[in-house]
Scaffold this motif. Structure first.
Motif, PDB file in Angstrom:
ATOM      1  N   GLU A 125      75.826  14.707  47.054  1.00 38.78           N
ATOM      2  CA  GLU A 125      76.792  14.847  48.010  1.00 38.78           C
ATOM      3  C   GLU A 125      76.505  15.624  48.999  1.00 38.78           C
ATOM      4  O   GLU A 125      76.637  15.544  50.283  1.00 38.78           O
ATOM      5  CB  GLU A 125      78.216  14.881  47.379  1.00 38.78           C
ATOM      6  CG  GLU A 125      78.806  13.513  46.811  1.00 38.78           C
ATOM      7  CD  GLU A 125      80.135  13.812  45.916  1.00 38.78           C
ATOM      8  OE1 GLU A 125      80.475  14.891  45.783  1.00 38.78           O
ATOM      9  OE2 GLU A 125      80.345  13.000  45.080  1.00 38.78           O
ATOM     10  N   ALA A 126      75.967  16.860  48.661  1.00 38.97           N
ATOM     11  CA  ALA A 126      75.550  18.154  49.651  1.00 38.97           C
ATOM     12  C   ALA A 126      74.457  17.342  50.477  1.00 38.97           C
ATOM     13  O   ALA A 126      74.460  17.888  51.490  1.00 38.97           O
ATOM     14  CB  ALA A 126      75.189  19.046  48.742  1.00 38.97           C
ATOM     15  N   SER A 127      73.506  16.600  49.928  1.00 40.40           N
ATOM     16  CA  SER A 127      72.294  16.229  50.484  1.00 40.40           C
ATOM     17  C   SER A 127      72.730  15.225  51.783  1.00 40.40           C
ATOM     18  O   SER A 127      72.317  15.159  52.908  1.00 40.40           O
ATOM     19  CB  SER A 127      71.031  15.498  49.667  1.00 40.40           C
ATOM     20  OG  SER A 127      71.523  14.460  49.318  1.00 40.40           O
ATOM     21  N   LEU A 128      74.025  14.445  51.411  1.00 36.86           N
ATOM     22  CA  LEU A 128      74.398  13.646  52.552  1.00 36.86           C
ATOM     23  C   LEU A 128      74.881  14.482  53.594  1.00 36.86           C
ATOM     24  O   LEU A 128      74.871  13.943  54.665  1.00 36.86           O
ATOM     25  CB  LEU A 128      75.269  12.729  51.823  1.00 36.86           C
ATOM     26  CG  LEU A 128      74.864  11.321  50.912  1.00 36.86           C
ATOM     27  CD1 LEU A 128      76.016  10.648  50.238  1.00 36.86           C
ATOM     28  CD2 LEU A 128      73.885  10.528  51.856  1.00 36.86           C
ATOM     29  N   ASP A 150      76.379  26.979  48.554  1.00 34.33           N
ATOM     30  CA  ASP A 150      76.965  27.231  47.332  1.00 34.33           C
ATOM     31  C   ASP A 150      76.621  26.472  46.483  1.00 34.33           C
ATOM     32  O   ASP A 150      76.428  26.754  45.089  1.00 34.33           O
ATOM     33  CB  ASP A 150      78.614  27.389  47.397  1.00 34.33           C
ATOM     34  CG  ASP A 150      79.176  28.533  48.342  1.00 34.33           C
ATOM     35  OD1 ASP A 150      78.294  29.560  48.207  1.00 34.33           O
ATOM     36  OD2 ASP A 150      80.338  28.399  48.509  1.00 34.33           O
ATOM     37  N   ILE A 151      76.635  25.002  46.617  1.00 35.06           N
ATOM     38  CA  ILE A 151      76.028  24.064  45.687  1.00 35.06           C
ATOM     39  C   ILE A 151      74.467  24.306  45.165  1.00 35.06           C
ATOM     40  O   ILE A 151      74.154  24.269  44.104  1.00 35.06           O
ATOM     41  CB  ILE A 151      76.258  22.479  46.376  1.00 35.06           C
ATOM     42  CG1 ILE A 151      77.806  22.251  46.136  1.00 35.06           C
ATOM     43  CG2 ILE A 151      75.475  21.496  45.326  1.00 35.06           C
ATOM     44  CD1 ILE A 151      77.955  20.919  47.202  1.00 35.06           C
ATOM     45  N   GLY A 152      73.599  24.677  46.457  1.00 33.64           N
ATOM     46  CA  GLY A 152      72.499  24.959  45.984  1.00 33.64           C
ATOM     47  C   GLY A 152      72.208  26.272  44.969  1.00 33.64           C
ATOM     48  O   GLY A 152      71.652  26.299  43.899  1.00 33.64           O
ATOM     49  N   LEU A 157      71.990  28.183  39.202  1.00 30.72           N
ATOM     50  CA  LEU A 157      72.537  28.853  38.137  1.00 30.72           C
ATOM     51  C   LEU A 157      72.604  27.981  36.941  1.00 30.72           C
ATOM     52  O   LEU A 157      72.206  28.379  35.779  1.00 30.72           O
ATOM     53  CB  LEU A 157      73.985  29.095  38.432  1.00 30.72           C
ATOM     54  CG  LEU A 157      74.851  29.998  37.642  1.00 30.72           C
ATOM     55  CD1 LEU A 157      74.283  31.134  37.141  1.00 30.72           C
ATOM     56  CD2 LEU A 157      76.232  30.091  37.831  1.00 30.72           C
ATOM     57  N   VAL A 158      72.944  26.690  36.993  1.00 30.23           N
ATOM     58  CA  VAL A 158      72.929  25.805  36.073  1.00 30.23           C
ATOM     59  C   VAL A 158      71.371  25.500  35.346  1.00 30.23           C
ATOM     60  O   VAL A 158      71.396  25.437  34.144  1.00 30.23           O
ATOM     61  CB  VAL A 158      73.682  24.471  36.216  1.00 30.23           C
ATOM     62  CG1 VAL A 158      73.339  23.420  35.367  1.00 30.23           C
ATOM     63  CG2 VAL A 158      75.211  24.696  36.503  1.00 30.23           C
TER      64      VAL A 158
END
Length: 194
Positions: A125-128, A150-152, A157-158
């Motif tokens: 979704e972030a790439s969209l 933040d998603i990056g 982190l994951v």
């Protein structure tokens, strides 16, 4: 009237020499017997100390089931009992720490795997959202950019959490690499926004 008797002293000196030799032999035999008795007594007394020393070395090498035999109610028996109690407590603590470490590894692995699926959806979704940033109004663009950043960070982190989980499970080894410390510090400062 007085009567005088004259005796040769050679016999007295001979008897004194024999007495001296007998006494010296007796002292030598007594010293030898005393030494043997001392050695036997010292061995008997120091045997528990030697066993305790060996047990302590075994415990230090990781043989946590090491115990001392409790023989009697003297100081050595009390000492052996105290040693055994300490060894049992140490074994229980290490077992508890090992169990906690195993639980922590499972938790890390479970969290990393559980976060992976929703994170994949967020990254998609972030790439969209990134593709449509140019068409967004300026007041919406800045929050969207912060959300994408933040998603990056969450994705990194994951990924690091997954890597830690693989290291903990022994699925992956550590490989040493040369690092430019200046570049590493600069990248860290930049990533933190300092």
């Amino acid at each position: 009237t007085k009567v005088y008797f004259f005796f040769s002293e050679d016999g007295v000196w001979h008897e004194l020499a024999q007495l001296r030799n007998i006494l010296l032999g007796g002292v030598g035999i007594l010293a030898l017997l005393g030494g043997i008795a001392g050695i036997l007594l010292a061995r008997g007394t120091l045997r528990p100390v030697a066993r305790a020393s060996e047990a302590a070395h075994s415990l230090a090498e990781g043989l946590l089931e090491t115990r001392l035999p409790v023989e009697g109610r003297d100081e050595f028996g009390a000492w052996a009992q105290a040693f055994n109690e300490m060894a049992a407590a140490l074994e229980a603590k290490i077992a508890a720490l090992s169990a906690a470490q195993a639980r922590e590894r499972r938790f890390t692995s479970d969290v990393a795997h559980e976060l992976r699926t929703p994170l994949t959806a967020l990254v998609g979704e972030a790439s969209l959202l990134t593709e449509h940033l140019d068409r967004m109004p300026p007041e919406s663009r800045r929050p969207a950019e912060l959300l994408i950043a933040d998603i990056g960070r969450l994705r990194r982190l994951v990924e690091e959490l997954m890597e830690i989980s693989r290291f903990d499970q022994g699925a992956e080894g550590v490989h040493a690499e040369d690092v430019d410390v200046g570049a590493l510090v600069a990248a860290t400062v930049q990533a933190r926004g300092w």
